[in-house]
Design an enzyme around this catalytic site. Structure first.
Site, PDB file in Angstrom:
ATOM      1  N   PRO A 353       0.766  -1.086   0.542  1.00 55.94           N
ATOM      2  CA  PRO A 353       0.514   0.034   0.225  1.00 55.94           C
ATOM      3  C   PRO A 353       0.818   1.348   0.415  1.00 55.94           C
ATOM      4  CG  PRO A 353      -0.414  -1.262   2.262  1.00 55.94           C
ATOM      5  CD  PRO A 353      -0.052  -2.185   1.504  1.00 55.94           C
ATOM      6  N   GLY A 357       7.649   3.000   2.504  1.00 59.19           N
ATOM      7  CA  GLY A 357       8.431   2.736   1.956  1.00 59.19           C
ATOM      8  C   GLY A 357       8.970   2.478   0.749  1.00 59.19           C
ATOM      9  N   SER A 676     -13.168 -14.075   3.214  1.00 58.87           N
ATOM     10  CA  SER A 676     -12.596 -15.161   4.835  1.00 58.87           C
ATOM     11  C   SER A 676     -13.675 -14.288   5.625  1.00 58.87           C
ATOM     12  CB  SER A 676     -11.497 -13.972   5.336  1.00 58.87           C
ATOM     13  OG  SER A 676     -11.532 -12.635   4.607  1.00 58.87           O
ATOM     14  N   LYS A 719      -4.807  -8.683   9.765  1.00 62.63           N
ATOM     15  CA  LYS A 719      -5.422  -9.052  10.890  1.00 62.63           C
ATOM     16  C   LYS A 719      -5.611  -9.351  12.327  1.00 62.63           C
ATOM     17  CE  LYS A 719      -8.420 -11.673   6.598  1.00 62.63           C
ATOM     18  NZ  LYS A 719      -8.486 -12.862   6.537  1.00 62.63           N
TER      19      LYS A 719
END
EC number: 3.4.21.53
Length: 770
Positions: A353, A357, A676, A719
């Site tokens: 995302p 870095g 999920s 999660k």
């Protein structure tokens, strides 16, 4: 014998004055200025005669013509540059008989020259001939105003007519002086007619030549003629030397660069072509630009790799907190490169995302290798020519971004970052992703061909790194050439350490504030992470910290007595305003029809409490909360699993026939999808139908099959971190996700109990209250 008269002398550089002629004369030399003053004080008359050489500044007796004109000064005007402008009228011809050179003024003694007439009968015909010849000359030369002829034709005196016509002509000065020297009127008129006819014939010949050349000259000849003129003009301006110098510079560059033989031959051919081309032609510019590009590339220039694994590790740890797996892979690559410098390295692709870095990792790799670093952004690139370049036949053609960046790198082995490779587009202008295949294939890129250069360029020594937010939009053929390294994002603990060790000191330094002046407490940092940012990276975290520093600076400046600003959890809302986000918290321990699920988003993990309600109806099922197609199918599968176990868990058939079911996943404005949530929805449905409360303090994730099997899912690290953030102590995971527990930070693992399950019955046993 004619009377001798004395007058002050003004020698003229570029003008012959005739009797009856009124003309302005600019006077600047000291003796000439003095002559004007003397004339003004006496009878306002001076003697004007032509210099034999206009370059002589102080003419003597032998430097001027003997015959000149006595002129009367009509007007004197002093100019700002200390020169004088006088308006004079020629009075009579005279010849110098004595030359008196005083210190301040030159005087001459002159005798008047009288005009002689030998045969009066020829004066009238000569006048007619002269007027006709002058009229013809006026038409051809087009240098004399038309109204002058109307004035001259009414003059009856041939002598006056000769003088006035001569005064309007721009002939050579020696010819005009010859006319002034002649004493006999008929001879003077004949001489003027002869000069006029000669000029007419020259003008006619010139006109005929122009017409003939124009008719015969083709376009190429015309260009050649013009280019020769341009060359001559450039030579006069001194630019011819610049052109030679440029060609010599290009030639020396071609000789000095370590070009492959094929490239050198191409460059020499183009230079030879450039030398024989007209310098101002369009094709010359094209060839010149091409040679500039060819000679500015770093042929044969390599930077030496300075691989020190310990130093590389220090650089990576200095610039990046966490990301242990990524660092390990980079250090492995450097170690292999040190042992085998010529190995064909992989094309690394950092996927993750925004703000984690990826780009700065590539810079750190370049620093640890001691190589040059170049970057191009591929976001939104749709034209294949952006990668491969344009053909030279197009106007404004340029090489592609790869070659342009290689010139900028000034090295054949830089670290080359291709940013945002997942955002390449394609349209009628070609597919840039396909054009990248050759550059990123280690088997092909040693002979990369750019359309503009038309010669092979070796990219095999370049260390290519690409970045992307997702691999879904990268074409499979391109993805196959790259080694994908996932950078999932930072944990809260990692964000806290990044903020404390990197971001806060960086912002204080940028704002020129001492560390003691503004103190941001640990609790304030955590509050920023929890309530003011929601991201996988730290970009927004840095923005919020910058805002805290700015507001702290404002407070210090506003109150000079204030020594320190302390920002804590108690006063953070004064600086950043009301909280933008809320931390997911499980309020109830046990609740019917509610199950605590775990979801993955690009900004990290989330807690989603799935709700199920049943009510009188006819067996319909409604799903809300911006659910995607995959998640809807999971809900259908979960209902089928519960139905298949209805007998086992004592659910009567009428509950499926006479009741409607509503499944809702909160935060309805946020789109959700994926398999999920299967076990979460199945648990909530079972709880609602059996009226057995669910332990909401246990979070769960896993895909469900119709047989009740629990399948592995992705995003386990994010999660589990979300569950930890919500202060949950128990997490249910699929058995096959056991391998992913190694990615979870040890401090998080110590505080959570993991329940690994294979089927849905194990889940029900763990969470449903008896």
């Amino acid at each position: 014998m004619a009377q001798i008269e004395q007058y002050p002398l003004i020698p003229l550089r570029d003008l012959v004055v005739f009797p009856y002629m009124i003309v302005p004369v600019f006077v600047g030399r000291p003796k000439s200025v003095s002559a004007v003053k003397v004339a003004e004080e006496t009878d306002k008359r001076i003697f004007l005669t032509l210099q034999k050489d206009s370059q002589i500044d102080k003419p003597k007796k032998g430097d001027i013509y003997e015959v000149g004109v006595v002129a009367e000064i009509l007007q004197v005007l002093k100019l700002p540059d200390n020169t004088i402008k006088i308006l004079v009228e020629g009075v009579k011809r005279a010849r110098i008989v004595n030359y008196i050179d005083d210190d301040e003024t030159t005087f001459v003694e002159v005798e008047e020259l009288l005009d002689e007439v030998l045969n009066e009968s020829v004066l009238a015909p000569l006048k007619e001939t002269l007027l006709k010849t002058f009229e013809e000359y006026m038409k051809i030369s087009k240098k004399i105003p038309a109204d002058i002829y109307d004035t001259l034709k009414d003059i009856s005196d041939l002598n006056k007519l000769v003088y006035l016509i001569a005064s309007n002509l721009q002939f050579r000065l020696n010819e005009l002086q010859t006319i002034l020297d002649i004493n006999i009127v008929e001879e003077r008129a004949e001489k003027l007619i002869e000069i006029l006819q000669t000029e007419i014939e020259i003008a006619k010949i010139d006109e005929r030549i122009k017409h003939r050349v124009k008719a015969q000259m083709s376009k190429a000849q015309r260009e050649y003629y013009l280019n020769e003129q341009i060359k001559a003009i450039q030579k006069e301006l001194g630019r011819d030397d610049d052109l030679k110098a440029d060609l010599e510079e290009l030639e020396s560059k071609i000789k000095s660069l370590d070009m492959p033989d094929e490239v050198r031959e191409k460059a020499e051919r183009e230079l030879k072509k450039l030398k024989i081309m007209p310098p101002m032609s369009a094709e010359s510019t094209v060839v010149r630009n091409y040679l500039d590009w060819l000679t500015s590339l770093p042929w044969g220039i390599y930077t030496e790799d300075k691989i020190d694994i310990k130093k590389a590790e220090e650089i990576l740890d200095r610039d990046h907190y966490g990301l242990e797996k990524v660092k390990e892979r980079i250090l492995e690559f450097l170690a292999v490169r040190k042992v085998s410098p010529d190995i064909k390295g992989p094309i690394l692709c950092f996927v993750g995302p925004p703000g984690v870095g990826k780009t700065s990792l590539a810079k750190s790799i370049a620093e640890s290798l001691g190589r040059k670093f170049v970057r191009i952004s591929l976001g939104g690139v749709r034209d294949e020519a952006e990668i491969r370049g344009h053909r030279r036949t197009y106007i404004g053609a340029l090489p592609g971004k790869l070659i342009q960046s290689m010139r900028k790198a000034k090295s054949m082995n830089p670290v080359f970052l291709l940013d945002e490779i997942d955002k390449l587009g394609s349209d009628f202008r070609g597919d840039p992703a396909s054009a990248l295949l050759e550059a990123l294939d280690p088997e092909q890129n040693s002979a990369f061909m750019d359309h503009y250069l038309e010669v092979e360029f070796d990219l095999s020594k370049v260390f290519f790194i690409t970045t992307a937010n997702t691999t879904e939009t990268i074409p499979s053929a391109l993805l196959d050439r790259m080694e994908v390294i996932q950078i999932s994002g930072y944990t809260e603990s990692e964000k806290f350490n990044i903020a404390k060790k990197f971001l806060i000191p960086k912002q204080l330094k940028e704002h020129s504030i001492e560390d003691e002046k503004i103190k941001i407490t640990d609790s304030a940092i955590y509050n920023v992470i929890w309530y003011y940012t929601r991201e996988a990276g730290v970009r927004n975290l840095e923005r919020e910290i910058a805002a805290l520093v700015r507001k702290g600076v404002k407070k210090l400046v506003s109150n000079e007595k204030l020594k320190q600003v302390v920002i804590s959890a108690k006063n953070i809302e004064k600086y950043l305003g009301v909280k933008k986000f809320r931390v997911e918290e499980v309020e109830e321990d046990f609740e019917v029809g509610v199950a605590t699920g775990l979801a993955w988003t690009p900004y990290g993990g989330e807690i989603l409490q799935t709700e199920v309600a049943i009510f009188d109806g006819n067996g319909k099922m409604t799903i809300t909360g911006q659910i995607g197609e995959v998640m809807q199918e999971s809900a259908q599968a979960a209902l089928t699993v519960v139905k298949s176990r209805a007998g086992k868990y004592g659910i009567p058939d009428y509950k499926f026939k006479d009741f409607d079911m509503h499944i809702h996943v909160p935060e309805g404005a946020v789109p959700k999808d994926g398999p999920s949530a299967g076990i979460t929805i199945a648990t909530a449905i079972m709880s609602a139908l059996t009226d057995r409360p669910v332990n909401c303090r246990i979070a769960m994730t896993g895909e469900i099959t119709l047989r009740g099997k629990v399948l592995p899912v992705g995003g386990i690290k994010e999660k589990v971190l979300a569950a930890h953030r919500a202060k949950l102590k128990d997490v249910i995971l699929p058995e096959e996700n056991k391998k992913d527990l190694t990615d979870i930070p040890s401090d998080v693992k110590e505080n959570i109990r993991f329940h690994l399950v294979k089927n849905i019955d194990e889940v029900f046993k763990l969470v449903l209250k008896k």
